[in-house]
Scaffold this motif. Structure first.
Motif, short mmCIF file in Angstrom:
data_model
loop_
_atom_site.label_atom_id
_atom_site.label_comp_id
_atom_site.label_asym_id
_atom_site.label_seq_id
_atom_site.Cartn_x
_atom_site.Cartn_y
_atom_site.Cartn_z
N GLU A 142 35.73 31.69 35.38
CA GLU A 142 34.34 31.46 34.98
C GLU A 142 33.64 30.51 35.95
O GLU A 142 32.47 30.70 36.28
CB GLU A 142 34.29 30.91 33.56
N GLU A 143 34.37 29.50 36.41
CA GLU A 143 33.80 28.55 37.36
C GLU A 143 33.51 29.22 38.71
O GLU A 143 32.48 28.96 39.34
CB GLU A 143 34.78 27.39 37.56
N ALA A 144 34.41 30.10 39.15
CA ALA A 144 34.27 30.72 40.48
C ALA A 144 33.07 31.66 40.56
O ALA A 144 32.53 31.88 41.64
CB ALA A 144 35.54 31.48 40.82
N ILE A 145 32.66 32.22 39.43
CA ILE A 145 31.53 33.16 39.42
C ILE A 145 30.21 32.44 39.69
O ILE A 145 29.28 33.04 40.22
CB ILE A 145 31.50 33.92 38.08
N ARG A 146 30.14 31.16 39.36
CA ARG A 146 28.93 30.39 39.62
C ARG A 146 28.71 30.26 41.12
O ARG A 146 29.59 29.80 41.85
CB ARG A 146 29.01 29.01 38.98
N SER A 147 27.53 30.64 41.59
CA SER A 147 27.26 30.64 43.03
C SER A 147 27.25 29.25 43.64
O SER A 147 27.46 29.09 44.85
CB SER A 147 25.92 31.34 43.32
N ASP A 148 27.00 28.22 42.83
CA ASP A 148 26.96 26.85 43.35
C ASP A 148 28.29 26.13 43.21
O ASP A 148 28.39 24.93 43.48
CB ASP A 148 25.86 26.04 42.66
N SER A 149 29.31 26.86 42.79
CA SER A 149 30.63 26.26 42.60
C SER A 149 31.39 26.18 43.92
O SER A 149 31.22 27.02 44.81
CB SER A 149 31.44 27.07 41.59
N PHE A 183 33.47 49.80 46.20
CA PHE A 183 34.61 48.97 45.83
C PHE A 183 34.17 47.59 45.34
O PHE A 183 34.81 47.00 44.47
CB PHE A 183 35.58 48.84 47.01
N TYR A 184 33.07 47.06 45.88
CA TYR A 184 32.55 45.80 45.36
C TYR A 184 32.12 45.97 43.91
O TYR A 184 32.31 45.07 43.07
CB TYR A 184 31.38 45.30 46.21
N ALA A 185 31.53 47.12 43.59
CA ALA A 185 31.13 47.40 42.21
C ALA A 185 32.36 47.50 41.31
O ALA A 185 32.36 47.00 40.17
CB ALA A 185 30.32 48.68 42.14
N LEU A 186 33.41 48.13 41.82
CA LEU A 186 34.65 48.26 41.05
C LEU A 186 35.27 46.90 40.78
O LEU A 186 35.67 46.59 39.64
CB LEU A 186 35.64 49.16 41.81
N VAL A 187 35.32 46.06 41.81
CA VAL A 187 35.89 44.73 41.65
C VAL A 187 35.05 43.90 40.68
O VAL A 187 35.58 43.17 39.83
CB VAL A 187 35.99 44.02 43.02
N SER A 188 33.73 44.02 40.75
CA SER A 188 32.84 43.30 39.84
C SER A 188 33.08 43.74 38.40
O SER A 188 33.06 42.92 37.47
CB SER A 188 31.38 43.53 40.22
N ALA A 189 33.30 45.03 38.21
CA ALA A 189 33.56 45.55 36.86
C ALA A 189 34.87 44.97 36.31
O ALA A 189 34.94 44.58 35.14
CB ALA A 189 33.62 47.07 36.89
N VAL A 190 35.88 44.91 37.16
CA VAL A 190 37.16 44.35 36.74
C VAL A 190 37.00 42.86 36.40
O VAL A 190 37.54 42.38 35.39
CB VAL A 190 38.23 44.54 37.83
N GLU A 191 36.24 42.14 37.21
CA GLU A 191 35.99 40.73 36.93
C GLU A 191 35.30 40.55 35.58
O GLU A 191 35.64 39.64 34.81
CB GLU A 191 35.12 40.12 38.03
N GLY A 192 34.34 41.42 35.29
CA GLY A 192 33.63 41.33 34.02
C GLY A 192 34.55 41.59 32.84
O GLY A 192 34.49 40.89 31.82
N LEU A 193 35.43 42.59 32.97
CA LEU A 193 36.39 42.89 31.91
C LEU A 193 37.34 41.72 31.69
O LEU A 193 37.66 41.37 30.54
CB LEU A 193 37.18 44.14 32.27
N ILE A 194 37.78 41.12 32.78
CA ILE A 194 38.69 39.98 32.67
C ILE A 194 38.01 38.82 31.95
O ILE A 194 38.58 38.20 31.04
CB ILE A 194 39.17 39.54 34.07
N LEU A 195 36.79 38.51 32.34
CA LEU A 195 36.07 37.39 31.75
C LEU A 195 35.84 37.61 30.26
O LEU A 195 36.03 36.71 29.44
CB LEU A 195 34.74 37.18 32.47
N ASP A 196 35.43 38.83 29.88
CA ASP A 196 35.21 39.14 28.47
C ASP A 196 36.50 39.01 27.67
O ASP A 196 36.51 38.46 26.56
CB ASP A 196 34.65 40.56 28.32
N ALA A 197 37.61 39.51 28.24
CA ALA A 197 38.89 39.46 27.53
C ALA A 197 39.37 38.03 27.37
O ALA A 197 39.86 37.64 26.30
CB ALA A 197 39.93 40.30 28.27
N LEU A 198 39.23 37.22 28.42
CA LEU A 198 39.68 35.84 28.34
C LEU A 198 38.83 35.03 27.37
O LEU A 198 39.35 34.22 26.61
CB LEU A 198 39.65 35.20 29.73
N ASN A 199 37.52 35.24 27.40
CA ASN A 199 36.64 34.50 26.48
C ASN A 199 36.89 34.88 25.03
O ASN A 199 36.76 34.05 24.13
CB ASN A 199 35.18 34.76 26.84
N ALA A 200 37.24 36.15 24.79
CA ALA A 200 37.50 36.62 23.43
C ALA A 200 38.95 36.41 23.02
O ALA A 200 39.34 36.78 21.91
CB ALA A 200 37.14 38.10 23.31
#
Length: 208
Positions: A142-149, A183-200
């Motif tokens: 979650e921290e890494a997704i922030r552009s100012d991190s 492939f950037y879109a695919l990786v972004s989708a995987v990141e989103g799935l991971i974040l949702d799963a971890l938060n839930a």
């Protein structure tokens, strides 16, 4: 390099990653050398290992340098000999985990005879490393997704490596390259799935 206002990204004319011209990609917004600033010394490795264990047990925001000193068992002077602070340790840990993911993906893609199956197995390897380190990755991701991190530049380099690996597999199948944005879109989708799963606090089985 020309600065872009939208999403604080960088417009690349060319780079080591094969990208079409005039596309917007995430780039290193903060000049924060991680690997280069950490000597390959047993003490530095011990600090990283102990800090990684601590961050797997506690939220990143609740951990202080004093907590890291207690967990690693080193003096403040020794700690600052190898790291500039908590942020530097966090960057080193995140880079270590993303390197583990990159290695797992590379091995998965290379060892399979079926290249398309290699893409599926590579993404599964990604999810497996995250699942094995879910407590740690919960706050780091979650921290890494922030552009100012400070973690953002490491995430960008990590995404570039993933895209390169997937591109190699695709080229092996079709003997041609595809727009890296796919492939950037695919990786972004995987990141989103991971974040949702971890938060839930769910398993990553559905993401697979």
């Amino acid at each position: 390099r020309q600065m872009c206002i939208r999403d604080r990204c960088i417009l690349f004319a060319s780079s080591n990653v094969s990208r079409p011209r005039n596309r917007f990609y995430c780039s290193t917004l903060v000049d924060y050398p991680v690997t280069q600033s950490i000597p390959l010394h047993p003490t530095a490795a011990r600090i990283i290992a102990a800090s990684r264990t601590l961050l797997a047990e506690r939220e990143l925001s609740t951990v202080s340098v004093e907590d890291l000193l207690e967990a690693t068992g080193v003096s403040r002077r020794t700690f600052y000999k190898y790291f500039r602070g908590k942020q530097a340790v966090t960057c080193a840990i995140y880079e270590q985990v993303t390197d583990e993911i990159t290695a797992a993906i590379s091995n998965a893609a290379i060892t399979l005879d079926d290249p398309l199956g290699g893409i599926r197995d590579a993404l599964d390897a990604y999810l497996t490393v995250v699942d094995d380190n879910r407590e740690l990755m919960g706050s780091l991701h979650e921290e890494a997704i922030r552009s100012d991190s400070a973690l953002a530049p490491i995430r960008c380099r990590f995404r570039d490596k993933l895209v390169n690996a997937l591109q190699l597999v695709f080229t092996a199948v079709f003997s041609r390259r595809v727009d890296p944005l796919v492939f950037y879109a695919l990786v972004s989708a995987v990141e989103g799935l991971i974040l949702d799963a971890l938060n839930a606090e769910q398993t990553l089985d559905r993401a697979r």
